[in-house]
Design an enzyme around this catalytic site. Structure first.
Site, short mmCIF file in Angstrom:
data_model
loop_
_atom_site.label_atom_id
_atom_site.label_comp_id
_atom_site.label_asym_id
_atom_site.label_seq_id
_atom_site.Cartn_x
_atom_site.Cartn_y
_atom_site.Cartn_z
N ALA A 195 -80.88 8.45 -24.09
CA ALA A 195 -82.01 7.53 -24.34
C ALA A 195 -81.55 6.15 -24.80
CB ALA A 195 -82.97 8.15 -25.35
N VAL A 211 -73.27 15.04 -24.54
CA VAL A 211 -74.03 16.28 -24.34
C VAL A 211 -73.22 17.39 -23.66
CG1 VAL A 211 -76.28 15.13 -24.29
CG2 VAL A 211 -75.04 15.52 -22.13
N TYR A 246 -73.42 15.76 -7.59
CA TYR A 246 -74.69 15.39 -8.21
C TYR A 246 -75.82 16.31 -7.72
CZ TYR A 246 -78.46 12.25 -9.79
OH TYR A 246 -79.57 11.69 -10.41
N LYS A 298 -78.04 18.90 -10.02
CA LYS A 298 -79.51 18.77 -10.16
C LYS A 298 -80.22 20.00 -9.57
CE LYS A 298 -79.57 14.71 -12.22
NZ LYS A 298 -80.05 14.56 -13.59
P1 NAI Z 1 -78.48 5.31 -16.69
O1 NAI Z 1 -77.09 5.41 -16.22
O2 NAI Z 1 -79.16 4.01 -16.70
O3 NAI Z 1 -78.58 5.93 -18.18
C1 NAI Z 1 -78.00 7.17 -18.49
C2 NAI Z 1 -77.81 7.26 -19.99
O4 NAI Z 1 -77.18 8.52 -20.26
C3 NAI Z 1 -76.90 6.17 -20.57
O5 NAI Z 1 -77.45 5.64 -21.75
C4 NAI Z 1 -75.59 6.91 -20.84
O6 NAI Z 1 -74.85 6.37 -21.93
C5 NAI Z 1 -76.10 8.31 -21.17
N1 NAI Z 1 -75.07 9.32 -20.96
C6 NAI Z 1 -74.23 9.45 -19.90
N2 NAI Z 1 -73.40 10.48 -20.07
C7 NAI Z 1 -73.71 11.03 -21.28
C8 NAI Z 1 -73.20 12.10 -22.03
N3 NAI Z 1 -72.17 12.84 -21.58
N4 NAI Z 1 -73.74 12.38 -23.24
C9 NAI Z 1 -74.77 11.62 -23.72
N5 NAI Z 1 -75.28 10.58 -23.06
C10 NAI Z 1 -74.76 10.29 -21.85
O7 NAI Z 1 -79.29 6.39 -15.83
P2 NAI Z 1 -80.86 6.52 -15.49
O8 NAI Z 1 -81.09 5.97 -14.16
O9 NAI Z 1 -81.67 6.09 -16.64
O10 NAI Z 1 -80.94 8.11 -15.31
C11 NAI Z 1 -81.45 8.99 -16.28
C12 NAI Z 1 -81.59 10.38 -15.67
O11 NAI Z 1 -82.45 10.31 -14.52
C13 NAI Z 1 -80.26 10.95 -15.17
O12 NAI Z 1 -80.24 12.34 -15.43
C14 NAI Z 1 -80.32 10.71 -13.68
O13 NAI Z 1 -79.55 11.62 -12.96
C15 NAI Z 1 -81.80 10.90 -13.42
N6 NAI Z 1 -82.24 10.27 -12.19
C16 NAI Z 1 -82.16 8.91 -12.01
C17 NAI Z 1 -82.58 8.34 -10.83
C18 NAI Z 1 -82.52 6.89 -10.58
O14 NAI Z 1 -82.83 6.48 -9.44
N7 NAI Z 1 -82.16 6.05 -11.54
C19 NAI Z 1 -83.10 9.18 -9.73
C20 NAI Z 1 -83.15 10.58 -10.02
C21 NAI Z 1 -82.74 11.09 -11.22
#
Ligand code: NAI
Length: 246
Positions: A13, A63, A154, A158
């Site tokens: 978050a 996580v 990925y 998922k």
């Molecule tokens: P983002 O890359 O902007 O943010 C992801 C956040 O997760 C970052 O704050 C990062 O520091 C944190 N993070 C990464 N690895 C971590 C770990 N090991 N432990 C704790 N925190 C960790 O990604 P976004 O786009 O906000 O994606 C959020 C979720 O939505 C993800 O699960 C992604 O797979 C999913 N998603 C996103 C899509 C998109 O088009 N942006 C489409 C489908 C799913």
């Protein structure tokens, strides 16, 4: 204020979709603990939540480590006594074609996207089972349903997350705990910002509603799933993708 008095935990978050979810839950009255590997980002989100008058807590947690997750959940339970909502949102991509994909690219994506959700769910399970209520929302992806060239790791993570959602929904329903997933399509965040513009334009042209989604589009559906209006919904995957996967 249907989440008045509730306590939520949202992973990943510190920015993007996770931040939008954390703020939306706070907007509906919940206190929200922000877990992210990026402590600074988590702190910023916590600050934004506190400005809305809700309590927040920023914890720098990876996580994929069960020990780290258990420590964080115990800390939150010590302070807040209960956890009502967990949103497993932290996720990463390490895209590559199969023949080029390194072992680490496979392992790290499975560790964060799939094992991370297992870790959080396991860490809160006893406390939610004891209180005989709880709501877990996993952020999956339409890629976990349709597959994608260059994203075997990925897609598998998922798809696995969707199977985990359905299994936990069955396992935990007798204790009053609901487990659902939201499957976003193509959402404007840092994750998709790194996709080359030409490819991004091609992807947008495959979306019937003609635009990328916004983090708030996902946060609205997560809010619904945590609300009393969704009290008879469990084990479901709600696709939020502008029609990309019809
Ligand atoms: P983002 O890359 O902007 O943010 C992801 C956040 O997760 C970052 O704050 C990062 O520091 C944190 N993070 C990464 N690895 C971590 C770990 N090991 N432990 C704790 N925190 C960790 O990604 P976004 O786009 O906000 O994606 C959020 C979720 O939505 C993800 O699960 C992604 O797979 C999913 N998603 C996103 C899509 C998109 O088009 N942006 C489409 C489908 C799913």
């Amino acid at each position: 204020m249907f989440l008045e008095g509730k306590k939520a935990v949202v992973t990943g978050a510190g920015r993007g979709i996770g931040r939008a979810i954390a703020l939306a839950l706070a907007g509906h009255g919940s206190d929200v603990a922000v877990l992210d590997m990026d402590e600074a980002g988590a702190g910023e989100t916590a600050g934004l939540i506190e400005r809305t008058g809700r309590k927040s807590l920023a914890l720098g947690v990876n996580v994929s480590s069960l020990t780290a997750v258990e420590e964080a959940i115990n800390k939150i339970l010590d302070l807040w006594s209960s956890i009502d909502i967990v949103v497993n949102n932290a996720g990463i991509t390490r895209d590559n074609l199969l023949v080029r994909m390194k072992e680490d690219e496979w392992d790290s994506v499975i560790a964060v996207n799939l094992k991370g959700s297992f870790n959080l769910s396991k860490a809160v399970a006893r406390s939610m089972m004891k209180q005989r209520s709880g709501c877990i929302v996993n952020i999956a992806s339409i890629i976990g349903m349709m597959g994608n060239a260059g994203q075997a790791n990925y897609a598998a993570s998922k798809g696995g997350l969707i199977a985990l959602t359905k299994s936990l929904a069955k396992e935990m329903a007798p204790r009053g705990i609901r487990v659902n997933a939201v499957a976003p399509g193509f959402i404007a965040t840092d994750m998709t910002d790194k996709i080359p513009e030409k490819l991004r334009d091609e992807m947008v042209s495959a979306i019937p509603l003609g635009r990328m989604g916004e983090p708030d589009d996902i946060a609205a559906v997560v809010s619904f799933l945590t609300s009393p209006s969704a009290s008879y919904i469990t084990g479901q995957v709600i696709v939020v993708d502008g029609g990309m996967y019809i």
